[in-house]
Design an enzyme around this catalytic site. Sequence first.
Site, mmCIF file in Angstrom:
data_model
loop_
_atom_site.group_PDB
_atom_site.id
_atom_site.type_symbol
_atom_site.label_atom_id
_atom_site.label_comp_id
_atom_site.label_asym_id
_atom_site.label_seq_id
_atom_site.Cartn_x
_atom_site.Cartn_y
_atom_site.Cartn_z
ATOM 1 N N GLY A 68 35.137 -19.229 44.833
ATOM 2 C CA GLY A 68 35.971 -18.751 45.926
ATOM 3 C C GLY A 68 35.337 -17.662 46.763
ATOM 4 O O GLY A 68 34.184 -17.761 47.160
ATOM 5 N N SER A 69 36.086 -16.607 47.005
ATOM 6 C CA SER A 69 35.790 -15.685 48.090
ATOM 7 C C SER A 69 34.479 -14.932 47.951
ATOM 8 O O SER A 69 34.109 -14.457 46.878
ATOM 9 C CB SER A 69 36.911 -14.670 48.192
ATOM 10 O OG SER A 69 36.566 -13.700 49.147
ATOM 11 N N SER A 70 33.808 -14.777 49.106
ATOM 12 C CA SER A 70 32.581 -13.998 49.166
ATOM 13 C C SER A 70 32.865 -12.501 49.174
ATOM 14 O O SER A 70 31.941 -11.704 49.212
ATOM 15 C CB SER A 70 31.777 -14.408 50.407
ATOM 16 O OG SER A 70 32.604 -14.459 51.539
ATOM 17 N N SER A 71 34.136 -12.089 49.138
ATOM 18 C CA SER A 71 34.463 -10.665 48.997
ATOM 19 C C SER A 71 34.319 -10.195 47.557
ATOM 20 O O SER A 71 34.471 -9.012 47.268
ATOM 21 C CB SER A 71 35.902 -10.388 49.444
ATOM 22 O OG SER A 71 36.057 -10.662 50.804
#
Lengths: 169, 424
Positions: A68-71
């Site tokens: 999922g997220s690249s954060s």
Amino acid sequence: MSANGAERALSGTTLCAGEASGTLLVLAEPLSFWGGTDRKTGMIIDTHHPQHGISMAGCVLLMDASRGSSSSSSVLAEQLRAGVGPAAILLTARDAIVALGALAAAELYDTHMPIVLLDAAAATALRRNAELGDYSAGVLKSFARHISVRADADGRADVVLAYPTDHTH
Amino acid sequence: MNELTLTDVEQDMLDGGRGPGVAMAMRMVVALARVLGAQQLLPITNAHIDSCLYHGQAGLDFAQKLADLGATVSVPTTLNTSSLDLLHPGLVRLPPEDAVPARALMDAYRALGARATWTCAPYQSTERPAFGEDIAWAESNAIVFANSVLGARTERYGDFIDICAAITGRVPHAGLHLPERRNPTVELDCSALSLAMLGHEAVWAALGDVVGRQSGTGIPLLTGIDPSVVDEDKLKALGATAASSGGVALFHVAGVTPEARSAGNDPAWTGLPTVAITAEMLRGARDELSSGADFSLPLDAVALGTPHFSLREFEKLAVALEGTVPFHPGCTVWINTSREVLAQAQEAGFVQAAQDRGAKIVVDTCTYITPILRPEERTVMTPSGKWAWYAPMNIGVDVVFGTLHECLSSARTGKVVRDERQWS
């Protein structure tokens, strides 16, 4: 019987250099640190994840790769700054998002969380240890709860499983 | 393994010849190149920064250190959604201990020379990367759109490396920058899906959920879709959800996306393992994305525009609202968009109809990443698969997933209205 109990070493490849130890936590499914973990506590908060409610803080985390997220890199760096991140991460894929969180924390705070790439056999040995105990050499050595990780800057990494000393004999 | 080799210019950056800020950025790029096993670096032409969303002190410390050391970006660089809406002060109810550093983070990225776009959909801007360009984009939906729909090449960049790539103008020569890594790994046969069903963006989001689960981090090739039904908003919905439920950073649609059209008879594109996608799988995804919500409760809000609403979506919304009554007073319709698209949509006259019926506009940020909804807004309907995926975790709401038309009917009555015909 050794004073320190028995040990077994697995070798891997350094992705991020460092030295640490902690309790083994094997992630049953990939995890997005962003959205899936609490940045202030290191708790797994993804309600879709089977290990929802478990804390990663201080653990040696074994996972294939993140999801999922690249954060997620920021969340991991913040957990490392706050002292609630994993002690070390063992991966089976070269995961940039996880590595960058550790690299940024190293750049900013001189906090060096080791990240090690393991091959499939080493990862399987660790998973089996977590589920069943270690039967290597035909003898059940019981569960290795404590894992030491040493990832050298030259690329060589060792993962050492320490078995508790048996005081009953 | 072969060692990483740097050019003279790259070595000079690393050694501090271009200043300590560039050296810090280059240390990160070089470290990542070693993590990925890359043997050289690659120049880029564009960057999109996700690090400007506040996730704690570490992200702020990193940006301020680069700025304090005098670094600036060396390629055109856009900024992702932030934690604040600077055009509508007071809308975001972030406590001061988070709002103050969140604002400082935005200021640090502007000081580094990035454009204050504050959008997760930089591809809706007029300046966008061309086919074959190597770029460094962060934010999972922007990455998958750039790779799949624009045919530009970016790896799944995340926080920290995005700004370091923008400063150095370099990325590791690895991953999706390599043409041979861009071939499909699985074929998803969509020929059983009706044209009518594929007319709804939300159906594409549900398809994205299925695609993400079927593909993991692989590269799916969707076949059996009539190109005439496809537009960029649908591909946006597909990619954003596939990047949420899986790690999809690149997909191909036969006859539609640029690399699929140029592949011709490439043998790497044939004989793939194939999965048949059915309408029932999409309805299953819809129901999974709605899990936890009690449909008998009043509907408190509708969330549109994740990723950010496009100009064309504003137009479609204005058309859908023609001749309709205002939204129910107990149900707030929130529309997330960028300040650039909002200005265009206002100019074109596409925004007033929604605002007249009670809709509220959010720019620079998004309703699922920062506190905007009021505490009493508990049950929220959305046509966005990404919003449905993350909002329960991020802001603790119950989500009902449905098409735009289902959302608008529901917003008018203040209760969940389903239209099964749109899902068959």
